[in-house]
Motif scaffolding. Structure first.
Motif, PDB file in Angstrom:
ATOM      1  N   ASP A   1       0.978  -1.238   0.035  1.00 53.10           N
ATOM      2  CA  ASP A   1      -0.111  -0.076   0.029  1.00 53.10           C
ATOM      3  C   ASP A   1       0.895   1.169   0.077  1.00 53.10           C
ATOM      4  O   ASP A   1       1.510   1.650   0.898  1.00 53.10           O
ATOM      5  N   ASN A   2       0.864   1.897  -1.172  1.00 54.50           N
ATOM      6  CA  ASN A   2       1.889   3.108  -1.483  1.00 54.50           C
ATOM      7  C   ASN A   2       1.539   4.082  -0.066  1.00 54.50           C
ATOM      8  O   ASN A   2       2.532   4.905   0.240  1.00 54.50           O
ATOM      9  N   SER A   3       0.242   4.288   0.241  1.00 57.14           N
ATOM     10  CA  SER A   3       0.159   5.409   1.147  1.00 57.14           C
ATOM     11  C   SER A   3       0.636   5.002   2.633  1.00 57.14           C
ATOM     12  O   SER A   3       0.577   6.047   3.415  1.00 57.14           O
ATOM     13  N   LEU A   4       1.056   3.980   2.849  1.00 54.11           N
ATOM     14  CA  LEU A   4       1.950   3.561   3.969  1.00 54.11           C
ATOM     15  C   LEU A   4       3.247   3.521   3.979  1.00 54.11           C
ATOM     16  O   LEU A   4       3.835   3.012   4.954  1.00 54.11           O
ATOM     17  N   LEU A   5       3.831   3.821   2.751  1.00 51.60           N
ATOM     18  CA  LEU A   5       5.269   3.651   2.852  1.00 51.60           C
ATOM     19  C   LEU A   5       6.124   4.811   3.432  1.00 51.60           C
ATOM     20  O   LEU A   5       7.486   4.580   3.910  1.00 51.60           O
ATOM     21  N   PHE A   6       5.669   6.124   3.275  1.00 46.19           N
ATOM     22  CA  PHE A   6       6.339   7.381   3.870  1.00 46.19           C
ATOM     23  C   PHE A   6       7.809   7.383   3.672  1.00 46.19           C
ATOM     24  O   PHE A   6       8.523   7.648   4.255  1.00 46.19           O
TER      25      PHE A   6
END
Length: 427
Positions: A182-187
């Motif tokens: 999930d790209n939104s959780l990579l930071f």
């Protein structure tokens, strides 16, 4: 032409026994004792004291051609596979151009057949350009030679797109092979989010970036009935989710990469790009969960995620280095040395995870020494120690932290359809 592999420790039908293997042309014709009497004209290869196994099967490699041939080519990547004892591999589609159209895929399939030293199955992309937007034409891609569908290197970010992809793949009896992220959780992370990342002053990758997308996909797989395969599981939560899904009858398989079994984040000695991989090396408890998952059948197989890069792309700071580690040439020897010799795994288990199990999961004509099958065979020298040397690699990529380690079970000979694909030089 007939070839006789004589006096080897042969792995067949779950058993290790001392016997001969007789090959005629591209097929295995017999297993048994004293087969020289059946074929006095055969070329004899004495493999006394060596392991004779089905050729290994790797469902996850990156050959970088077309588009990135400064990292690897089909020729060099498949030569590296043969060096590691692999006879069948499955190549990912994160290329340039992406094989997301039938004509591009059919050209790549032809190139694989022309240049490959081993059998190469080719993945189609799931979506155009590996973006989470427009699906490829699944039926046309299957007809063009697609082995399965994957966006490896990218997680499919939209649940609706993944749902539609699974429906189409299921209708064609094809697998969806998922890089779960999930790209939104990579930071902006470059290694596992934990104590070691803090010590090195590096941004961390949360384990939930993987497990949350697996949870989503497992529910979609239950709804659609597709064969859903999870690439390179790396966290204890991911293992538990797959275990639970299997208990509920969801059609899921998964793989673990050798480096996640062999190393944890606390083993990273410094801010070194050779230790940067995706998913990253996780915590010790994750590493233990992966080993346990293999042993209890939750994890079905071992796949290398062989990901070569140029030296410049891997040298220096993790923040700038590319993600990826090579694995084709070192996987079996490292796993035998670190797990079989100490008695953690049985040799038979390791061989199944690296040959029979992937072949069964993906319905490949591989993973067996059954008479009548193609003579895809690996011979390993179990008891002779040697050092992993950069000069011995056949891959263009040398991006692995395992160089310099002492290992056992080096590849002595690899036959693909009865032909020598790799033979170790006398030392």
């Amino acid at each position: 032409m007939k070839t006789l592999l004589q006096n080897g420790l042969v792995y067949h039908d779950g058993q290790l026994t001392n016997q001969d293997v007789l090959i005629e042309g591209d097929k295995i014709v017999a297993l048994g004792q004293n087969l020289g009497q059946l074929a006095p004209d055969a070329k004899v290869l004495d493999v006394s004291g060596k392991l004779v196994s089905p050729g290994l099967v790797d469902v996850h490699v990156h050959y970088r051609e077309p588009g990135f041939t400064h990292k690897e080519t089909i020729k060099t990547g498949s030569a590296a596979a043969a060096h590691g004892g692999y006879t069948t591999v499955c190549a990912m589609p994160n290329l340039n151009p992406v094989p997301d159209q039938p004509e591009l895929l059919s050209q790549l399939v032809e190139k694989n057949q022309a240049d490959g030293k081993v059998h190469i199955n080719q993945y189609s992309a799931i979506t155009k350009g590996l973006k989470s937007e427009e699906l490829v034409d699944f039926k046309a891609m299957k007809e063009a030679g697609a082995f399965a569908f994957s966006n490896d290197g990218c997680g499919v970010q939209t649940a609706g797109v993944m749902y539609q992809a699974m429906k189409q793949a299921a209708a064609l009896d094809m697998a969806i092979v998922a890089h779960v992220e999930d790209n939104s959780l990579l930071f902006g992370g470059v290694m596992h989010a934990g104590k070691r990342a803090e010590e090195l002053g590096l941004p961390g990758i949360l384990g939930i970036s993987e497990s949350s997308q697996i949870a989503r996909d497992l529910l979609l797989a239950k709804e659609t009935g597709v064969h859903y395969h999870v690439c390179h599981v790396s966290t204890k939560e991911s293992v538990e989710l797959v275990r639970l899904a299997k208990a509920h009858g969801i059609n899921v398989t998964c793989e673990v990469a050798p480096h996640h079994l062999l190393l944890a984040d606390e083993d990273i000695p410094a801010n070194d790009g050779y230790y940067k991989m995706n998913p990253p090396l996780r915590a010790k408890e994750d590493q233990a969960a992966l080993v346990a998952g293999l042993l209890d059948g939750t994890i079905d197989m071992i796949a290398t995620d062989h990901a070569p890069h140029s030296i410049n792309e891997k040298t220096g700071d993790m923040k700038q280095a590319a993600f990826g580690i090579t694995g084709s040439e070192t996987a079996f020897a490292l796993l035998y040395t670190k797990f079989v010799k100490p008695g953690i795994f049985k040799l038979e288990q390791l061989l199944d995870w690296m040959s029979l199990k992937p072949a069964q999961a993906f319905k490949l004509a591989a993973g067996s020494l059954l008479p009548g099958s193609l003579a895809d065979i690996a011979v390993f020298q179990l008891d002779q120690a040697s050092e992993i040397k950069e000069s011995d690699y056949l891959s263009m990529g040398v991006n692995t932290p395992f160089t310099g380690q002492t290992v056992y079970a080096n590849t002595y000979l690899t036959l693909v359809a009865g032909q020598v694909a790799y033979q170790r030089e006398a030392r």
